[in-house]
Design a protein around this motif. Sequence first.
Motif, PDB file in Angstrom:
ATOM      1  N   MET A 410      46.594  32.502  29.495  1.00 44.64           N
ATOM      2  CA  MET A 410      47.663  33.378  30.111  1.00 44.64           C
ATOM      3  C   MET A 410      48.174  32.672  31.202  1.00 44.64           C
ATOM      4  O   MET A 410      48.962  33.069  31.875  1.00 44.64           O
ATOM      5  N   CYS A 411      47.767  31.313  31.422  1.00 47.33           N
ATOM      6  CA  CYS A 411      48.311  30.424  32.229  1.00 47.33           C
ATOM      7  C   CYS A 411      48.862  29.183  31.834  1.00 47.33           C
ATOM      8  O   CYS A 411      49.052  28.106  32.321  1.00 47.33           O
ATOM      9  N   ASP A 412      49.241  29.360  30.376  1.00 49.21           N
ATOM     10  CA  ASP A 412      49.667  28.237  29.646  1.00 49.21           C
ATOM     11  C   ASP A 412      51.204  27.961  30.368  1.00 49.21           C
ATOM     12  O   ASP A 412      51.800  28.736  31.045  1.00 49.21           O
ATOM     13  N   PRO A 413      51.592  26.530  29.956  1.00 55.11           N
ATOM     14  CA  PRO A 413      52.767  26.341  30.463  1.00 55.11           C
ATOM     15  C   PRO A 413      54.167  27.083  29.842  1.00 55.11           C
ATOM     16  O   PRO A 413      55.199  27.072  30.168  1.00 55.11           O
ATOM     17  N   MET A 414      53.707  27.538  28.700  1.00 54.02           N
ATOM     18  CA  MET A 414      54.992  28.125  27.882  1.00 54.02           C
ATOM     19  C   MET A 414      54.689  29.631  27.904  1.00 54.02           C
ATOM     20  O   MET A 414      54.009  30.320  27.736  1.00 54.02           O
ATOM     21  N   PRO A 415      55.965  30.321  28.754  1.00 57.11           N
ATOM     22  CA  PRO A 415      55.882  31.860  28.886  1.00 57.11           C
ATOM     23  C   PRO A 415      55.359  32.784  27.719  1.00 57.11           C
ATOM     24  O   PRO A 415      54.968  33.473  27.508  1.00 57.11           O
ATOM     25  N   THR A 416      55.955  32.049  26.417  1.00 58.01           N
ATOM     26  CA  THR A 416      55.825  32.808  25.189  1.00 58.01           C
ATOM     27  C   THR A 416      54.197  32.933  24.941  1.00 58.01           C
ATOM     28  O   THR A 416      53.711  33.765  24.400  1.00 58.01           O
ATOM     29  N   SER A 417      53.564  31.733  25.063  1.00 62.55           N
ATOM     30  CA  SER A 417      52.031  31.996  24.867  1.00 62.55           C
ATOM     31  C   SER A 417      51.364  32.679  25.977  1.00 62.55           C
ATOM     32  O   SER A 417      50.321  33.283  25.502  1.00 62.55           O
ATOM     33  N   ASN A 453      55.310  36.098  33.687  1.00 63.52           N
ATOM     34  CA  ASN A 453      56.799  35.470  33.328  1.00 63.52           C
ATOM     35  C   ASN A 453      57.272  34.767  34.437  1.00 63.52           C
ATOM     36  O   ASN A 453      58.034  34.051  34.291  1.00 63.52           O
ATOM     37  N   ASP A 454      56.673  35.014  35.667  1.00 63.14           N
ATOM     38  CA  ASP A 454      57.003  34.407  36.822  1.00 63.14           C
ATOM     39  C   ASP A 454      56.756  32.706  36.851  1.00 63.14           C
ATOM     40  O   ASP A 454      55.982  32.269  36.276  1.00 63.14           O
ATOM     41  N   CYS A 455      57.835  32.122  37.445  1.00 57.86           N
ATOM     42  CA  CYS A 455      57.649  30.634  37.519  1.00 57.86           C
ATOM     43  C   CYS A 455      56.760  30.022  38.477  1.00 57.86           C
ATOM     44  O   CYS A 455      56.178  28.894  38.344  1.00 57.86           O
ATOM     45  N   SER A 456      56.258  30.890  39.508  1.00 60.86           N
ATOM     46  CA  SER A 456      55.316  30.432  40.414  1.00 60.86           C
ATOM     47  C   SER A 456      53.973  30.568  39.803  1.00 60.86           C
ATOM     48  O   SER A 456      53.569  31.519  39.123  1.00 60.86           O
ATOM     49  N   THR A 457      53.158  29.551  39.758  1.00 60.34           N
ATOM     50  CA  THR A 457      51.593  29.593  39.130  1.00 60.34           C
ATOM     51  C   THR A 457      50.879  30.145  40.009  1.00 60.34           C
ATOM     52  O   THR A 457      49.995  30.547  39.359  1.00 60.34           O
ATOM     53  N   VAL A 458      51.019  30.416  41.412  1.00 61.35           N
ATOM     54  CA  VAL A 458      50.220  31.407  42.237  1.00 61.35           C
ATOM     55  C   VAL A 458      50.398  32.818  41.696  1.00 61.35           C
ATOM     56  O   VAL A 458      49.322  33.592  41.491  1.00 61.35           O
ATOM     57  N   CYS A 459      51.772  33.114  41.396  1.00 61.27           N
ATOM     58  CA  CYS A 459      51.793  34.591  40.914  1.00 61.27           C
ATOM     59  C   CYS A 459      50.996  34.841  39.452  1.00 61.27           C
ATOM     60  O   CYS A 459      50.428  35.699  39.329  1.00 61.27           O
ATOM     61  N   GLN A 460      51.293  33.634  38.503  1.00 60.74           N
ATOM     62  CA  GLN A 460      50.753  34.044  37.322  1.00 60.74           C
ATOM     63  C   GLN A 460      49.074  34.041  37.448  1.00 60.74           C
ATOM     64  O   GLN A 460      48.548  34.759  36.840  1.00 60.74           O
ATOM     65  N   LEU A 461      48.450  33.207  38.455  1.00 64.14           N
ATOM     66  CA  LEU A 461      46.969  33.296  38.699  1.00 64.14           C
ATOM     67  C   LEU A 461      46.698  34.537  39.396  1.00 64.14           C
ATOM     68  O   LEU A 461      45.589  35.195  38.772  1.00 64.14           O
ATOM     69  N   GLN A 462      47.597  35.060  40.199  1.00 57.01           N
ATOM     70  CA  GLN A 462      47.147  36.588  40.476  1.00 57.01           C
ATOM     71  C   GLN A 462      47.166  37.630  39.488  1.00 57.01           C
ATOM     72  O   GLN A 462      46.475  38.353  39.395  1.00 57.01           O
ATOM     73  N   THR A 463      48.192  37.617  38.618  1.00 58.10           N
ATOM     74  CA  THR A 463      48.404  38.549  37.514  1.00 58.10           C
ATOM     75  C   THR A 463      47.239  38.511  36.754  1.00 58.10           C
ATOM     76  O   THR A 463      46.708  39.178  36.309  1.00 58.10           O
ATOM     77  N   SER A 464      46.725  37.169  36.247  1.00 61.69           N
ATOM     78  CA  SER A 464      45.916  36.747  35.264  1.00 61.69           C
ATOM     79  C   SER A 464      44.116  37.553  35.771  1.00 61.69           C
ATOM     80  O   SER A 464      43.437  38.125  35.330  1.00 61.69           O
ATOM     81  N   SER A 465      44.095  37.320  37.379  1.00 61.03           N
ATOM     82  CA  SER A 465      42.954  37.873  38.149  1.00 61.03           C
ATOM     83  C   SER A 465      43.048  39.566  37.774  1.00 61.03           C
ATOM     84  O   SER A 465      41.884  39.825  37.469  1.00 61.03           O
ATOM     85  N   LYS A 466      43.995  40.274  38.150  1.00 59.74           N
ATOM     86  CA  LYS A 466      44.226  41.602  37.875  1.00 59.74           C
ATOM     87  C   LYS A 466      43.929  41.861  36.456  1.00 59.74           C
ATOM     88  O   LYS A 466      43.484  42.921  36.097  1.00 59.74           O
ATOM     89  N   ILE A 467      44.728  41.344  35.406  1.00 64.36           N
ATOM     90  CA  ILE A 467      43.952  41.572  34.115  1.00 64.36           C
ATOM     91  C   ILE A 467      42.781  41.232  33.873  1.00 64.36           C
ATOM     92  O   ILE A 467      42.008  41.967  33.195  1.00 64.36           O
TER      93      ILE A 467
END
Length: 569
Positions: A410-417, A453-467
């Motif tokens: 869920m924090c893969d470099p590729m958005p599709t992944s 989908n956000d380019c920010s890795t911080v945002c990706q981590l926050q979203t992953s934690s919510k999930i």
Amino acid sequence: MWAAEIPLLLQCLQGKDESFPDSAEWEQRLLKFLRASLDTMEDEAWTKGLSCKLSQWLSKSPSSSGEKSFLYKALGTVLGACKEVLHIQEKLLQHLEEANAEKPSEAQGMISLLSHAAESNFHTVLDTLTMFASRLCKGQNRRIPRRKKMELDSRRAHATRSALILAHGSLALRASKEQLLARLEGDIVGNILLLYSCSCRPLALPAVERMFFSLGPQDLQNTLALLQSITDFSSAFQAVGDSACFNPSLKSKLLEILTDLLKKYYLGTPVSPVPLKVVLALEQLSKLKPSVGTKDMCDMLILCCKSIVTHPSAEMMLKIRKSQQAAQYLQLLQTSLKALGRLMVVLLETETTSGFFQNIVHRSMTSDNMWERKRALQTFSQLLAACEEHGRGGACKHFGSLVGLLVPLMCDPMPTSRQLAVTCLSSLLQIQAKATNRVIQTGDIGSLCEGLNDCSTVCQLQTSSKIARIVCRSFSLEHTIDFMMAIKDTFRKAKGMRVRAAGKWMITFLQMYGKDICRDLDLSPIIYILRSCISSMKHSTFMPFLCQAVAILTRCHANITIDSFFHQL
């Protein structure tokens, strides 16, 4: 009949009838009119005379003309209405020998001729094909003259054999149930294998001459023809019904050929159509009874995954994306992945061993190659969707390990992944809900995908934690060890954001279930997993997560945690 039909045909030509806009439909209507005329006449002499006239026109027509393509179909239709076997065989053999199958239009014409003739004269056409195939393969007899051997090994002969292989598959699709059961295994499949093996043998030419006579394109053409014919006759046999059982030894032989082809073309070219065609053939062949054995299935799927999921490499993908054929290559890759997913769904219906498919894709989902991870996720998402649709709850037995595999992606470099990982998690939750017969509160996971989908890795981590908080509510404690083992695997193999995502999920899980784990489970295996992570540490990224995990368990039950941790030092 002519008085009624001919004015309608003229209206089509004059553009007054808009219901037949293209040439293919116009051809079909003409052929239908021709066949109706033959059936109405019921005059063998008239039918033979018409076939002779069409045969003359066909011989004189240029290869590239649309007229010749139609004449092949028209002659086949007329021969299909003939009753005299010798006349049918004479005309078929004449045009099979005249046709230059090196030209695609001529090869397709041969197939059309045979297919249309077989509609009412199936056995006669197949007998003629068997006779002609035998002639083409006489080169296996070493006693024939060298000149004849060179003719049999020519490009034209190779192309003719490929066209005949395809023709056998086409005949199988047009055969009735009785015809197929009577002739498939002995004649249709037998002829296909004979023609294929004949073209695969080395050229009977001196070394100097062979330097100017490459077999590469012919070999590929032959292989693709074989694979298409296997797909066709397997589909035809499957349509016969559940009562039919395919010859087990013949099926094993075909599977062996397909396996060898995958081995041959694995890593052979940047992108080859062969693995896709092999998977399509396997998809249809695997549907035939008896079912494929588990070991054979495992070996087969591993090869398919190597050819389609693990290949091409990251370096090769970069070259492909810069090439002029990039769109064509990428489309072929996508089609291959979808075909592999469908094959796994077919095999899922007969496979009883839980965790089988998880083991197939596990390696690729933890690969360093981000393209390979994406391809594995695409295949896995198809498989889970099928499990969800058909109510197969086997994935629930490995819920913990599957979640642990998907978490870092869920924090893969590729958005599709990242999106595919969430899709797989959603399917897992639905499968879990159906298997346990309870409602699982998943929240609005779909809306959270935007954060990934956000380019920010911080945002990706926050979203992953919510999930993580949503998914962890569906955990049973029995999945704890599997989940922790999968997280450990990520710590050992992954890098960067994937490690951080895995660490966040582990902490979220322990915060939610720490007290229950200490109360209801043996803590030693969990401490052992954490301890082994430290001993095999290659990156410092996950050390804070390990320390925090031990702290959480210590707060929940200090004595057990400390004793277990230091006991293993």
